[in-house]
Design a protein around this motif. Structure first.
Motif, PDB file in Angstrom:
ATOM      1  N   ALA A  74       0.738  -1.295   0.026  1.00 38.65           N
ATOM      2  CA  ALA A  74       0.036   0.054   0.012  1.00 38.65           C
ATOM      3  C   ALA A  74       0.871   1.295  -0.037  1.00 38.65           C
ATOM      4  O   ALA A  74       0.370   2.296  -0.702  1.00 38.65           O
ATOM      5  CB  ALA A  74      -1.094   0.036   1.259  1.00 38.65           C
ATOM      6  N   VAL A  75       1.958   1.275   0.609  1.00 38.15           N
ATOM      7  CA  VAL A  75       2.876   2.249   0.752  1.00 38.15           C
ATOM      8  C   VAL A  75       3.591   2.492  -0.513  1.00 38.15           C
ATOM      9  O   VAL A  75       3.764   3.728  -1.118  1.00 38.15           O
ATOM     10  CB  VAL A  75       4.200   2.263   1.885  1.00 38.15           C
ATOM     11  N   GLU A  76       3.999   1.525  -1.196  1.00 35.85           N
ATOM     12  CA  GLU A  76       4.725   1.440  -2.474  1.00 35.85           C
ATOM     13  C   GLU A  76       3.630   1.932  -3.346  1.00 35.85           C
ATOM     14  O   GLU A  76       3.891   3.027  -4.495  1.00 35.85           O
ATOM     15  CB  GLU A  76       5.101   0.191  -2.897  1.00 35.85           C
ATOM     16  N   SER A  77       2.430   1.493  -3.408  1.00 38.36           N
ATOM     17  CA  SER A  77       1.394   1.986  -4.214  1.00 38.36           C
ATOM     18  C   SER A  77       1.120   3.460  -4.220  1.00 38.36           C
ATOM     19  O   SER A  77       0.897   4.286  -5.243  1.00 38.36           O
ATOM     20  CB  SER A  77      -0.002   1.253  -4.335  1.00 38.36           C
ATOM     21  N   ALA A  78       0.998   4.034  -3.185  1.00 41.16           N
ATOM     22  CA  ALA A  78       0.898   5.297  -2.937  1.00 41.16           C
ATOM     23  C   ALA A  78       1.890   6.231  -3.416  1.00 41.16           C
ATOM     24  O   ALA A  78       1.596   7.374  -4.143  1.00 41.16           O
ATOM     25  CB  ALA A  78       0.557   5.536  -1.285  1.00 41.16           C
ATOM     26  N   LEU A  79       3.281   5.963  -3.309  1.00 37.72           N
ATOM     27  CA  LEU A  79       4.017   6.588  -3.697  1.00 37.72           C
ATOM     28  C   LEU A  79       4.223   6.493  -5.315  1.00 37.72           C
ATOM     29  O   LEU A  79       4.459   7.416  -6.098  1.00 37.72           O
ATOM     30  CB  LEU A  79       5.684   6.143  -3.216  1.00 37.72           C
ATOM     31  N   ASP A  80       3.959   5.534  -5.862  1.00 36.88           N
ATOM     32  CA  ASP A  80       4.012   5.144  -7.427  1.00 36.88           C
ATOM     33  C   ASP A  80       2.608   6.049  -8.088  1.00 36.88           C
ATOM     34  O   ASP A  80       2.898   6.529  -9.190  1.00 36.88           O
ATOM     35  CB  ASP A  80       3.676   3.627  -7.967  1.00 36.88           C
ATOM     36  N   ALA A  81       1.650   6.166  -7.225  1.00 36.51           N
ATOM     37  CA  ALA A  81       0.350   7.073  -7.664  1.00 36.51           C
ATOM     38  C   ALA A  81       0.515   8.316  -7.687  1.00 36.51           C
ATOM     39  O   ALA A  81      -0.048   9.132  -8.364  1.00 36.51           O
ATOM     40  CB  ALA A  81      -0.758   6.433  -7.271  1.00 36.51           C
ATOM     41  N   ALA A  82       1.551   8.854  -6.809  1.00 40.99           N
ATOM     42  CA  ALA A  82       1.479  10.320  -6.786  1.00 40.99           C
ATOM     43  C   ALA A  82       2.854  10.962  -6.809  1.00 40.99           C
ATOM     44  O   ALA A  82       3.524  11.652  -6.095  1.00 40.99           O
ATOM     45  CB  ALA A  82       1.153  10.598  -5.165  1.00 40.99           C
ATOM     46  N   PRO A  83       3.755  10.691  -7.988  1.00 34.11           N
ATOM     47  CA  PRO A  83       5.088  11.078  -8.108  1.00 34.11           C
ATOM     48  C   PRO A  83       5.202  12.667  -8.234  1.00 34.11           C
ATOM     49  O   PRO A  83       5.932  13.088  -8.170  1.00 34.11           O
ATOM     50  CB  PRO A  83       5.510  10.389  -9.569  1.00 34.11           C
ATOM     51  N   SER A  85       2.621  14.900  -7.218  1.00 35.11           N
ATOM     52  CA  SER A  85       1.572  15.602  -6.307  1.00 35.11           C
ATOM     53  C   SER A  85       2.105  16.748  -5.714  1.00 35.11           C
ATOM     54  O   SER A  85       1.226  17.594  -5.297  1.00 35.11           O
ATOM     55  CB  SER A  85       1.434  14.582  -5.118  1.00 35.11           C
ATOM     56  N   GLY A  86       3.682  17.032  -5.598  1.00 35.43           N
ATOM     57  CA  GLY A  86       4.129  18.171  -5.105  1.00 35.43           C
ATOM     58  C   GLY A  86       4.289  18.213  -3.414  1.00 35.43           C
ATOM     59  O   GLY A  86       4.568  18.859  -2.773  1.00 35.43           O
ATOM     60  N   LEU A  87       3.771  16.900  -2.972  1.00 36.92           N
ATOM     61  CA  LEU A  87       3.983  16.516  -1.498  1.00 36.92           C
ATOM     62  C   LEU A  87       5.392  15.909  -1.353  1.00 36.92           C
ATOM     63  O   LEU A  87       5.793  15.258  -2.325  1.00 36.92           O
ATOM     64  CB  LEU A  87       2.913  15.604  -0.951  1.00 36.92           C
ATOM     65  N   PRO A  88       5.954  16.053  -0.006  1.00 38.13           N
ATOM     66  CA  PRO A  88       7.363  15.496   0.111  1.00 38.13           C
ATOM     67  C   PRO A  88       6.801  13.851   0.179  1.00 38.13           C
ATOM     68  O   PRO A  88       5.779  13.430   0.549  1.00 38.13           O
ATOM     69  CB  PRO A  88       7.487  15.823   1.371  1.00 38.13           C
ATOM     70  N   GLY A  89       7.896  13.155  -0.444  1.00 42.36           N
ATOM     71  CA  GLY A  89       7.741  11.754  -0.393  1.00 42.36           C
ATOM     72  C   GLY A  89       7.253  10.982   0.684  1.00 42.36           C
ATOM     73  O   GLY A  89       6.262  10.156   0.968  1.00 42.36           O
ATOM     74  N   PHE A  90       7.776  11.496   1.934  1.00 39.14           N
ATOM     75  CA  PHE A  90       7.395  10.982   3.179  1.00 39.14           C
ATOM     76  C   PHE A  90       5.914  11.150   3.567  1.00 39.14           C
ATOM     77  O   PHE A  90       5.263  10.327   4.126  1.00 39.14           O
ATOM     78  CB  PHE A  90       8.432  11.511   4.241  1.00 39.14           C
ATOM     79  N   VAL A  91       5.467  12.259   3.332  1.00 42.50           N
ATOM     80  CA  VAL A  91       3.971  12.590   3.546  1.00 42.50           C
ATOM     81  C   VAL A  91       3.026  11.659   2.783  1.00 42.50           C
ATOM     82  O   VAL A  91       2.201  11.018   3.197  1.00 42.50           O
ATOM     83  CB  VAL A  91       3.656  14.122   3.320  1.00 42.50           C
ATOM     84  N   VAL A  92       3.354  11.476   1.394  1.00 49.23           N
ATOM     85  CA  VAL A  92       2.667  10.353   0.600  1.00 49.23           C
ATOM     86  C   VAL A  92       2.683   9.006   1.026  1.00 49.23           C
ATOM     87  O   VAL A  92       1.676   8.369   1.305  1.00 49.23           O
ATOM     88  CB  VAL A  92       3.412  10.468  -0.808  1.00 49.23           C
ATOM     89  N   ALA A  93       3.995   8.626   1.627  1.00 45.34           N
ATOM     90  CA  ALA A  93       3.880   7.121   2.151  1.00 45.34           C
ATOM     91  C   ALA A  93       3.273   7.208   3.484  1.00 45.34           C
ATOM     92  O   ALA A  93       2.427   6.178   3.544  1.00 45.34           O
ATOM     93  CB  ALA A  93       5.628   6.879   2.399  1.00 45.34           C
ATOM     94  N   VAL A 139      12.706   5.578   5.096  1.00 46.41           N
ATOM     95  CA  VAL A 139      14.073   5.992   5.282  1.00 46.41           C
ATOM     96  C   VAL A 139      14.258   6.725   4.032  1.00 46.41           C
ATOM     97  O   VAL A 139      15.127   7.850   4.059  1.00 46.41           O
ATOM     98  CB  VAL A 139      14.896   4.791   5.441  1.00 46.41           C
ATOM     99  N   ARG A 140      13.959   5.943   2.845  1.00 51.16           N
ATOM    100  CA  ARG A 140      14.611   6.739   1.458  1.00 51.16           C
ATOM    101  C   ARG A 140      13.730   8.057   1.261  1.00 51.16           C
ATOM    102  O   ARG A 140      14.364   8.978   0.940  1.00 51.16           O
ATOM    103  CB  ARG A 140      14.025   5.675   0.461  1.00 51.16           C
ATOM    104  N   GLU A 141      12.552   8.142   1.566  1.00 49.27           N
ATOM    105  CA  GLU A 141      11.822   9.383   1.490  1.00 49.27           C
ATOM    106  C   GLU A 141      12.095  10.506   2.349  1.00 49.27           C
ATOM    107  O   GLU A 141      12.023  11.681   1.967  1.00 49.27           O
ATOM    108  CB  GLU A 141      10.242   9.173   1.513  1.00 49.27           C
ATOM    109  N   LEU A 142      12.708  10.189   3.319  1.00 47.03           N
ATOM    110  CA  LEU A 142      12.896  11.123   4.497  1.00 47.03           C
ATOM    111  C   LEU A 142      14.212  11.577   4.358  1.00 47.03           C
ATOM    112  O   LEU A 142      14.751  12.693   4.573  1.00 47.03           O
ATOM    113  CB  LEU A 142      12.647  10.605   5.872  1.00 47.03           C
ATOM    114  N   GLY A 176      18.847   1.242   8.326  1.00 52.86           N
ATOM    115  CA  GLY A 176      18.936   1.479   7.249  1.00 52.86           C
ATOM    116  C   GLY A 176      20.468   2.051   6.816  1.00 52.86           C
ATOM    117  O   GLY A 176      20.436   3.073   5.492  1.00 52.86           O
ATOM    118  N   GLY A 177      21.474   1.884   7.400  1.00 54.68           N
ATOM    119  CA  GLY A 177      22.793   2.408   7.289  1.00 54.68           C
ATOM    120  C   GLY A 177      22.956   3.751   7.637  1.00 54.68           C
ATOM    121  O   GLY A 177      23.741   4.667   7.087  1.00 54.68           O
TER     122      GLY A 177
END
Length: 234
Positions: A74-83, A85-93, A139-142, A176-177
């Motif tokens: 679901a988190v992956e789908s949300a990120l894929d569906a809103a590339p 959107s203007g929102l930070p990726g962390f917010v989308v996730a 971690v990636r989006e943040l 996450g390194g």
């Protein structure tokens, strides 16, 4: 390659059992899961169910594993569906996480509610693989826009030597390194996001009404903005 009929029938039976078990959890809560009840709902004996899941723990493990991967999807789908959107990726996730939790409260309670009495997760990592998947997405989006050198200087209340040493020694899949200060900042951000979702799913913020989504987005935007202020310029 054609899957043998016997394997297809077994896979279909497992799917039916998992679906019935999820319904049982929705009706009685995770602690009320009963193999006898699941078998009765499917018109089979408990002994027959044991051919697919030898114990209650095995069934719970399968349900937890499936829930974590569904949440990661679901988190992956949300990120894929809103590339765009203007929102930070962390917010989308985070909004993808929240939406799944609201839509699947019983599964969310299974993985994030009160630990089940007498249940022991297997050591093979089945129940944590999905959690590591979506944790890595957050971690990636943040932090993806920052260099490692920047992340070593994240402004966070000074860590004690003991905590700093512990965080530095965490394995890659757990941290996450990230350097210790960034790990601490991430745990703080995760706790803020997750806590708001828990409050909403368990009905503690129902008094806000339909404005809960707006408050959640605002909180996540503030969270990201605050973190960016804490990371020194490159």
């Amino acid at each position: 390659m054609t899957v043998p009929l016997r394997q297809r029938r077994r896979a279909a039976a497992i799917r039916e059992i998992l679906d019935a078990a999820r319904d049982d959890i929705a009706a009685h809560g995770p602690a009320g899961l009963s193999l006898r009840s699941v078998a009765r709902d499917l018109g089979m004996t408990v002994q027959a169910l044991y051919h697919y899941f030898p114990s209650r723990d095995e069934l719970i493990t399968a349900l937890i594993t499936e829930a974590y991967h569904a949440l990661a999807d679901a988190v992956e789908s949300a990120l894929d569906a809103a590339p765009d959107s203007g929102l930070p990726g962390f917010v989308v996730a985070a909004e993808g996480f929240r939406a799944w939790a609201i839509e699947h409260p019983a599964q969310f309670q299974l993985i994030y509610g009160t630990p089940l009495p007498h249940y022991q997760a297997p050591a093979d990592g089945r129940t944590t693989a999905g959690a590591r998947r979506f944790g890595g997405l957050f971690v990636r989006e943040l932090f993806a826009e920052f260099t490692e050198e920047q992340l070593t200087r994240v402004e966070f209340p000074p860590l004690s030597p003991e905590l700093g040493t512990h965080l530095a020694a965490l394995p890659q899949e757990a941290a996450g390194g990230l350097p210790p200060s960034a790990v601490a900042a991430f745990v703080s951000a995760w706790g803020h996001m997750h806590g708001l979702v828990v409050l909403e799913v368990f009905g503690h913020t129902a008094f806000i009404g339909p404005g809960q989504a707006e408050i959640f987005r605002g909180a996540m935007l503030n969270l990201v903005a605050d973190l960016r202020r804490r990371v020194p310029a490159g």
